[in-house]
Design an enzyme around this catalytic site. Structure first.
Site, PDB file in Angstrom:
ATOM      1  N   SER A  60       5.738  -6.706   4.164  1.00 51.44           N
ATOM      2  CA  SER A  60       6.381  -6.885   5.466  1.00 51.44           C
ATOM      3  C   SER A  60       7.162  -8.188   5.484  1.00 51.44           C
ATOM      4  CB  SER A  60       5.328  -6.892   6.566  1.00 51.44           C
ATOM      5  OG  SER A  60       4.548  -8.072   6.451  1.00 51.44           O
ATOM      6  N   LYS A 110      -1.152  -8.108  -8.588  1.00 52.13           N
ATOM      7  CA  LYS A 110      -2.129  -7.938  -7.524  1.00 52.13           C
ATOM      8  C   LYS A 110      -1.656  -6.785  -6.638  1.00 52.13           C
ATOM      9  CE  LYS A 110      -2.849  -8.921  -3.426  1.00 52.13           C
ATOM     10  NZ  LYS A 110      -3.439  -7.622  -3.085  1.00 52.13           N
ATOM     11  N   GLU A 151      -4.880  -3.992  -1.693  1.00 50.16           N
ATOM     12  CA  GLU A 151      -6.325  -3.774  -1.649  1.00 50.16           C
ATOM     13  C   GLU A 151      -6.672  -2.497  -0.883  1.00 50.16           C
ATOM     14  OE1 GLU A 151      -4.573  -6.028  -0.150  1.00 50.16           O
ATOM     15  OE2 GLU A 151      -5.452  -6.745   1.734  1.00 50.16           O
ATOM     16  N   ARG A 152      -5.682  -1.884  -0.228  1.00 51.20           N
ATOM     17  CA  ARG A 152      -5.942  -0.631   0.487  1.00 51.20           C
ATOM     18  C   ARG A 152      -6.153   0.525  -0.490  1.00 51.20           C
ATOM     19  NH1 ARG A 152      -7.021  -2.856   5.123  1.00 51.20           N
ATOM     20  NH2 ARG A 152      -5.271  -3.798   6.200  1.00 51.20           N
ATOM     21  N   PHE A 158       0.805  -1.221   0.000  1.00 52.68           N
ATOM     22  CA  PHE A 158       0.000   0.000   0.000  1.00 52.68           C
ATOM     23  C   PHE A 158       0.838   1.271   0.000  1.00 52.68           C
ATOM     24  CE2 PHE A 158       0.927  -0.289   4.535  1.00 52.68           C
ATOM     25  CZ  PHE A 158       1.132   1.052   4.871  1.00 52.68           C
ATOM     26  N   CYS A 193       9.770   1.853   3.368  1.00 55.63           N
ATOM     27  CA  CYS A 193      10.727   0.844   3.826  1.00 55.63           C
ATOM     28  C   CYS A 193      12.127   1.407   3.836  1.00 55.63           C
ATOM     29  CB  CYS A 193      10.644  -0.413   2.967  1.00 55.63           C
ATOM     30  SG  CYS A 193      11.201  -0.167   1.296  1.00 55.63           S
TER      31      CYS A 193
END
Lengths: 498, 498, 498, 498
Positions: free
Chosen positions: D227, D174, D177-178, D150, D282
């Site tokens: 993560s 993919k 989804e956020r 996200f 990150c």
């Protein structure tokens, strides 16, 4: 009887009281010739500790100095070629000329390791922003491990550790327990060449030792060559333990013989490719796919004739073409494949099951075998035989031949025999195989390219030896640098540091 | 007295009746020690013919096989290091440790030549159009020549012909007539390593021989190292004859000493850089540019003290720091530069003109000399002295120091002494010099990088040795390939070639 | 009537009072369409001064920012393709589809210039000694110049300055005085893309302007494309003035037609290769060498038939295959070559001398011409015709064909028509020509490879565009770095610089 | 309310009846703004089928043509920057300038993909044996997948598919989804640029979709950023299914502040590095390690002052420095870390927990937070907070600081602030972190280098984007070729094929 130990911190023949032993056979006589220690967990950990202790100083040794040892190593390998071939012959069974050929390919990998100062160059970008520079270095991983197979006992270790070591890593090798002696001697020669203590360590052993290497957190990477089921286990296990891994597995290498091929040439080179080293090579040609019945009939007839002169026997006679298989069990398995072919409807054109080698009646010999009319449904087609057996599958078009190759689970090597530029280009472009020969039956890449199959013949991103090995045995570090002014250049700090 | 001949087609000591001779001196004694033949046009043409005859087979020898000879050559050079150092000492005058250092740098160029299979890889592009491929090969040039100077009699030839030869060329070398023996021995060792007859040929000589090499149509390229006026002549003449040429000339290498420098370290390494090999190095530091009077005063005081322990003498005593100059004429010229400095207003801090070497009263010795308060208008600043003389120019800012360096006609090497990241980066980015040291006084690139100055220190596009040498000794050929269908693949020609 | 000026510091249509003028023709009508200024020494020097002033800031602009301008330049070239093709057609005569093809190849060189951040990466070596690093940067040269020919007025400038400029150089272009308009417009588009003032400058002119570029000390390098005598003059003169130079000259490109060739394909592609752009291409095929009389007879018959449909005419009609020659003088010269062939015994199979183009009776047209039975002694074989003329030389073997090609003074391009892998490989390996096609008649390397002939077709070490252009437009700087401890890391200087 | 679907075969907004939906929030208001479909297994398989169908034609499209689409894609991304930034702001919360910065970094990866013809060059070796050639090609893998986080909804997908696609693969993405909208729009723009149907497919979803991608046999490779626990799951699962995988995980990036650092500069750039994008990067600096109490005191004091001017708020106001966190849950978690620090004995110097954003009282905001006196035992040190929180750990030496960094489980990025060349070189050489900054707080490599951490920050051999991505998205094929003579060249087959 002699028991082979390990080589840790350059102390030869070390033996731990926990270590079990296993027999080593002379496949030409069928007799046990010596024993080899099977390392316990403690022994493997000691080897890892030795490698770990040697790492910091070795990592900081300039690549050119590391390469200087490889130059001397190459000299020593050349000087000891006879001794090494003898050890390979005695424990593996391959004939002297073949053992020396294997060694030569290994030496070429040492030569490639000599190029380290060139191969380790990073990428330097000036001014990625105003007065900001960026460069990438390829740094060693730490302690890495190699697990090698019986079929090239001298060569495959040399695919791995010369490059790993010259890149600044330290190494633990577990050679095949079938024939460990040549790997031990090669390692000793590297020390003789000047390697600092602990940079290379050899442990002999079996699954117990392997499992330590796959799970020990200090091991950063694992290279493996062997069969596909083991390769898959190695890759999955090592990956799950956070290690970098490349695991090379089995093969079923097809040669397409086109109707326009130079048939005499094809037969000649296929003979060596199919039966050399008793077919115990992951690049051996084990399937000839003939396009059109005319090509098939010619190939089978000429091959049958050519095979009359094949000479099977002990490694001690250099006029032999190839020697025994590695174990009695493997010999029986190969004979079983030949039997299954007959049962499943194929034609045994030349049958090597009853070969006699006078004076070596208990050796693990199977003669060169040619099987025609094989179909893709037969066991002898589907599985890797790893013996001196060539099967012929007849098809009607090049597309059919290519589809067959692409459908097979393995994708190590393949070749085509043709005189036609267009057919060769189409084949090499489209076939789903990692190493492709055009009129070259054993397309083993030279040492300055890399070796690797596709599909279930290799697990991992990077191929063995050559340029890919440099990437496998190093990790990228990227540095971005900007210098704020300290006034030194402009003269503000003139009085400093008086 | 011995007369050194030529080496053509691996026949040593060949002498043509037309060849003149010249004396070779022992600079430590001032006496003639032998004579050397001066090749006539006919002799040079014979060498070219030998190289031309050897070319076709050598060109087609696989690079890996050519490299195999370089591997053996390296071993032989190492084994003969003492003999070679003795020859260098006797004819050039440099001390044993220095001669061996020179040889070691030459050997590293041989190591780089061993990497040929990697270095000669071409670029391959699949599908530059539909089913059209394109690739570039780097092919050898043919017969190429090298002309080398007296100051590195063993090393500079090794900058050139190992790479030229491993790329597939054949070679004619004309070493310095001052000290030809080490080059002759090195060439013989290459033959001992297995070089085919005629691939390397050595002719001794002077301008007569050089002019043949520059104009003979069969010579494809010329590499030269020497003084700038000759380099310019070589480059212009060879270029006008359609040859590829790289010609390395003179230098005046400045070291900037910043106020934040580690002064003890700077003095220590500058001593070697300025006086090593009597300053007869194109990378010698001959100018120290001090930024700020404090730095200047410190440097001069510490350097003066450090120079007390400098030991000048004959090559036979390995405890000497440096030896004599190459000829009596050159010795007088160097003394003249020192005298001119005094006359033009500089301060002679340490004067090496009257150095005494007991037992070698007729040797061509000049002692280490330090001159302070030099300006850019003085002769000793403007010209290359090529002797053990360090001049100090005092400036007030780094910008002033850099402008001075950029204004000088030469641009070979330079360095800066500082602890400051920003100053170092600014300097190395902007200075108009080809080889830059940051706290490294002799920034001679390692053998896997390339050597070359800017401005009037090098004529040509490509630098010496390392990656640039690969490009210099090869020419690009680009092939574009498309295969029209011949029906073989689709099966239309099934019956062919029954 | 309009007079085209220069482009200096992005001020279009600048005219100096000293500048002379020359006429620009429309070759399809034979009429003067405009005039172009011929720069005086002062004008050229002004352009150089503009480039010199722009250099420091441009050199320090990050390569990625420089490349960003090339990305926009590409877009603008694509958007202006019609306008550019119109200008090329009007002044050069080539048909719209051909002019757009030319432009497309030029745009691909701009695309390659977009890769600059990748192409300019230097080589970084960690630990060349203990804690000593070394890296090489490829720095720009300064102000460089390009001199371009009439035959590709849009493309050849794009071979040069996009790469030169993206490498950090500033540029002075002198396009052909025959057809300067497209080069002017292209340059304006680069400014529209965001180029800072002065980075590119265009001067129109003749030998007076050229000689300034060759001798002016501020010009660091010269790229040239044209005829061999001029190329040789350019190279020798620029080299003697200490400049880097690459000078591409003439060609006589042979196509070998083997008996196994796909003859219909060969005839088809040869038609375009021989007559496209009226043969005014340095890569045009001008000699077909047929191996065996059967191949010759077939080729001549099929080619004659194919040529019936060739359509010659003005650029305004896109259905034409090719247009007029560049000048009346050149038209007469080409007709002279055809006449000489007839006189010297060749057979004129198709004669283009009397071609009629209705409505363009004064245009400089010559029709497609096929000459059989040509020998190597004939003028039409020995010299570059640069017109729509294909000569056929009949030989009896491939070796004979190859010897003929190797004996010719030019070595630009060549190709072979065959279906045979072995013949193609032998040809491409051994032929002494820089660009080789296998069933590809115009083996112009794609923009990410480099363009260059051998022998008297190119003077210089490095080829045009592609990877070689990066090396041509940059010079290597090698930095060796060691950091003495300043105590900062160890904490001794903790209080500094509070 | 709008529901976002998938993009399969370039049909936008496709929805399967099996697909579930999930809410998409506007983090600045805390309200649901739309819904997004959660793909079922069938939907994912349909996407894979689309990619599989598109593969053969795309694989055979010349790289230059594939790159041409990337050139157009870059233009469209630039033209749509405002729209994209708006979408990113609305769903992620980051401010416009930050969203555009993210997009720009993504566009630079598209630029790198434009270099494909250069990047895909294989290695070509002539004469690996007599008349035997060998070359390596880098062929595409087939259908590959990317799963993206996200925090950089526009950029991270552009790290992956431009390079994957330009290498000849087809792709299933993919996105998070956020915030799926920007990824959807970017994909549509690639189609607008000319991508053939099916080459890129986007499925929205959660673990159900991910697990299909990890196990489906037609997926050849998976790239992941997220993560560490998920990265490890992805890597282990994909590896066990025989897929190539690179999985990038979490980070805890330390900045060492040396006593000689330019403290004002350090504070200035650390502010952006720690709080930019609310620390949801990150590569964010989350730990400042100060060497010596003087440096610590200065840093904390100056940073506290600097933080007074930090402006937190909604993306709609471009003067804000940063925006909200991604979800209410995450906001609470970040506040929890701050609370734990206080409880465990640290000093909260600036506390962002109670930040007020007028008009956005329900937004997920946390203000910039500075915590001093943190120890390595504290939760706020050990775990990745992923919020606008900078902790200060005080140490007494650089070695202590480096040991701390090396002991942390993550090894993504790190930097040092110093003016000292030696300290910088020692740090960058030895620190066990993949991306190192020297006075550069966010050492994100430029797009033409590669992005990757060490230790548990990256699972896999090859880094993201840049040169490593080329290797990740291609597999090596090595071809060895020898042509037996067919008589064509020698003329024996003259009559063929008449």
């Amino acid at each position: 009887m002699n028991t082979i130990g390990h080589l840790i911190n350059n102390r030869p023949s070390r033996l731990d009281t926990n270590d079990r032993v296993a027999p080593v056979y002379n496949p030409a006589t069928g007799a046990i010739s010596k024993y080899v220690a099977m390392a316990s967990r403690e022994t493997v950990e000691e080897a890892i500790s030795a490698a770990e202790a040697a790492y910091p100083a070795w990592r900081n040794t300039p690549p050119q100095k590391r390469a200087a040892i490889m130059f001397r190593f190459k000299e020593l390998l050349e000087q000891n070629a006879d001794r090494l071939a003898e050890l390979v012959g005695e424990e593996h069974g391959k004939i002297g000329h073949d053992a020396k050929g294997e060694l030569q390919r290994g030496i070429e990998c040492v030569e490639y390791a000599c190029y380290a100062p060139e191969l380790l160059k990073g990428e330097h970008s000036k001014n990625v922003g105003p007065a900001i520079d960026c460069w990438s270095e390829f740094q060693p991983l730490g302690v890495v491990a190699g697990i090698t197979p019986f079929n090239f006992p001298a060569m495959v270790p040399l695919w791995m550790y010369p490059m790993a070591i010259v890149c600044g890593n330290t190494f633990v090798l577990k050679p095949s327990e079938r024939n460990p002696s040549s790997a031990m001697l090669v390692a000793e020669l590297l020390y003789e060449a000047g390697l600092p203590e602990g940079v290379l360590n050899v442990v002999n052993g079996d699954k117990e030792a392997v499992d330590v290497l796959l799970s020990e957190p200090r091991i950063q990477a694992v290279s493996f060559v062997g069969s596909t089921p083991i390769a898959e286990y190695i890759y999955t296990t090592a990956s799950a333990h956070g290690k970098r891994c490349q695991a090379l597995g089995g093969a079923k290498n097809h040669a397409i013989v086109m109707p326009d091929a130079d048939m005499d040439n094809a037969v000649n080179v296929l003979t060596g490719a199919a039966f050399g080293s008793s077919g115990e090579r992951c690049m051996a040609i084990s399937v000839a796919v003939t396009v059109g019945d005319s090509a098939a009939d010619q190939l089978v007839a000429k091959m049958k004739e050519r095979m009359q002169s094949l000479k099977v026997g002990a490694y001690t006679d250099d006029s032999n073409d190839f020697g025994p298989l590695i174990t009695r069990e493997h010999m029986e398995k190969v004979k079983g494949y030949i039997g299954s072919a007959a049962e499943q409807g194929a034609t045994i054109v030349v049958d090597g099951r009853d070969v006699q080698v006078p004076g070596h009646e208990d050796g693990f010999f199977v003669g060169g075998t040619l099987i025609d009319q094989v179909t893709t449904a037969m066991t002898c087609y589907k599985e890797e035989i790893f013996g001196p057996v060539l099967v012929v599958v007849r098809v009607n078009s090049m597309e059919e031949a290519m589809q067959m190759i692409d459908d097979h689970e393995y994708g190590n090597g393949t070749c085509i025999f043709t005189r036609d530029g267009e057919a060769a280009r189409y084949f090499s472009d489209n076939i789903k195989v990692g190493m492709v020969g055009i009129n070259v039956p054993l397309p083993v890449p030279v040492a300055y390219h890399s070796f690797g199959g596709w599909k279930r013949s290799l697990f991992g991103d990077l191929h063995a030896y050559g340029p890919d090995a440099v990437r496998f045995y190093t990790k990228r570090k990227t540095i971005t640098q900007r210098w704020p002014s300290s006034g030194v250049r402009e003269g503000a700090d003139f009085s400093f540091p008086a």
